[in-house]
Scaffold this active site. Structure first.
Site, short mmCIF file in Angstrom:
data_model
loop_
_atom_site.label_atom_id
_atom_site.label_comp_id
_atom_site.label_asym_id
_atom_site.label_seq_id
_atom_site.Cartn_x
_atom_site.Cartn_y
_atom_site.Cartn_z
N SER A 211 -9.47 -18.23 0.35
CA SER A 211 -9.51 -16.77 0.53
C SER A 211 -8.14 -16.25 0.98
CB SER A 211 -10.61 -16.40 1.54
OG SER A 211 -10.88 -15.03 1.48
N ASN A 212 -8.11 -15.07 1.54
CA ASN A 212 -6.85 -14.47 1.99
C ASN A 212 -7.12 -13.62 3.23
OD1 ASN A 212 -7.67 -11.75 1.06
ND2 ASN A 212 -7.61 -12.75 -0.93
#
Ligand code: C5P
Length: 403
Positions: A211-212
């Site tokens: 993810s980020n």
């Protein structure tokens, strides 16, 4: 975020009044200066003294000693923003007809600033045609009326009538404060706007994902400003955006990865007038999702584990552009404007909101950002400001785009 704003909270006599001291605290914590008015019935649920301790100011009420002899006008003239919460069916009805038989209602009648009304009542009272007529009338009269939430009512059963949570009302207050501070009017009545928010999660196995750092705050701010400006809003949110409060009128679709997000956006765009892709989509995902947790034992992964990634679809580029106005984001670390302009063309978007993610004081996870809005006709730079202000500028600029 509400620094310098003078807010008067008008409390009428519903059971949800017991939650209002907490809500008042959250307004004060967000920087607002708060004063309170109460109807006599509200005093059955919570004492004026509680509010006086929190706001350090006398409550405007019947038979009170208020610092000014004409208290109801004094308060109405002081405030920048009024909130009637909880708004009972009785107080709503009186407001519609201009009945001012207590100090709080008299003050609301004297108020010519933006006013947010937060109804809360039994579901059958809410559904009654008289209440619905009153709500329509209040909206026509220029009041901002929130929908009540569905859920467990004080009566012990489920229904639509609950007061939205304090944090949800706070989102509406921030959006309304932003809208009412502008010189130009933002009216999105009748428009359907779809907004994506948060970072996608691309599963590796049942417990791990890629993810980020996207928190979803920018998308949430756009959703609330659009909703308060009258739009019908659908928010497609990823897990990272799910902890953020959302007002009940915003329709929610929860997704996890880029594929689910693409399915939702492709479906929603068909009826939309505007699409805002504020979500941070992972460009790559694991080629295979392991059904069981990948163990650290040497038969499954070696000392240096190579994860095979494949490219995700570019959702923004693939959206149809014939009907809806399409807005994308660009997170850049260099040549921000040049890259944003190239992205505008490459993705066939109508606007790109470009930000410099190399700055640690703004952007991901914070409440502020500095962005440049780039369209095919125009460019607008916004120095560091709140995400609600940026949301307003995006929606305002979108209104000027000729498709
Ligand atoms: O290409 P880049 O990731 O910089 O583009 C950012 C914009 O494109 C954002 O609006 C993001 O929501 C969107 N995007 C997308 N699908 C991807 C990658 C980004 O829709 N796979």
């Amino acid at each position: 975020m509400l620094e310098g704003l003078k807010i008067a909270v008008y409390v009428s006599g519903g059971i949800a009044a017991y939650k209002i001291p907490d809500f008042v605290r959250s307004l004060i914590k967000a920087g607002a200066q708060v004063r309170v008015a109460m109807t006599p019935a509200a005093e059955q649920f919570v004492t004026p003294f509680t509010f006086e301790v929190l706001t350090k100011y006398p409550v405007l009420r019947d038979q009170s000693t208020y610092p000014d002899p004409v208290g109801h006008i004094h308060l109405a003239d002081w405030l920048d923003l009024a909130i009637l919460v909880p708004a009972t069916a009785n107080s709503l009805g009186k407001l519609v007809h201009g009945i001012a038989d207590n100090e709080a209602l008299a003050s609301l009648l004297a108020c010519n600033r933006p006013c947010l009304i937060v109804p809360a009542m039994n579901n059958k009272m809410w559904d009654h045609p008289a209440t619905q007529r009153n709500i329509d009338q209040l909206r026509q009269d220029g009041y901002y009326v929130l929908d009540p939430a569905k859920g467990f009512l004080a009566e012990g059963y489920e229904g639509k009538g609950r007061m939205p949570e304090g944090q949800e009302i706070l989102q509406a207050v921030m959006a309304l404060a932003t809208i009412s501070q502008q010189e130009q009017r933002l009216d999105l009545t009748g428009q359907k706007i779809v907004i994506s928010a948060g970072g996608t999660q691309e599963a590796i196995d049942p417990v791990r994902y890629i993810s980020n750092h996207s928190s979803g705050k920018m998308g949430l701010a756009i959703a609330h400003v659009a909703a308060l400006a009258g739009a019908q809003v659908t928010l497609v949110r990823t897990p990272s955006a799910r902890d953020l409060a959302v007002i009940p009128e915003i329709q929610l679709i929860d997704v996890e990865d880029a594929h689910q997000l693409q399915t939702a956006m492709t479906e929603e765009v068909q009826e939309a007038d505007m699409v805002v892709m504020a979500a941070a989509v992972s460009d790559y995902r694991p080629a295979q999702v392991a059904e069981q947790k990948i163990k650290k034992d040497k038969s499954q992964v070696s000392n240096d584990w190579h994860l095979h990634l494949v490219e995700n679809p570019d959702i923004l580029a693939g959206l149809p552009k014939d009907r809806a106005l399409v807005i994308g984001f660009a997170a850049e670390t260099q040549d921000v404007e040049k890259n944003a302009t190239a992205k505008l063309v490459r993705k066939g978007a109508d606007m790109i909101v470009a930000n410099d993610v190399s700055r640690s004081d703004i952007g991901f996870g914070t409440d502020q950002n500095a962005v440049t809005l780039v369209t095919h006709q125009d460019k607008r730079c916004l120095a560091k400001t709140s995400k609600f202000q940026i949301a307003w500028a995006i929606l305002d600029m979108a209104q000027s785009i000729q498709k």
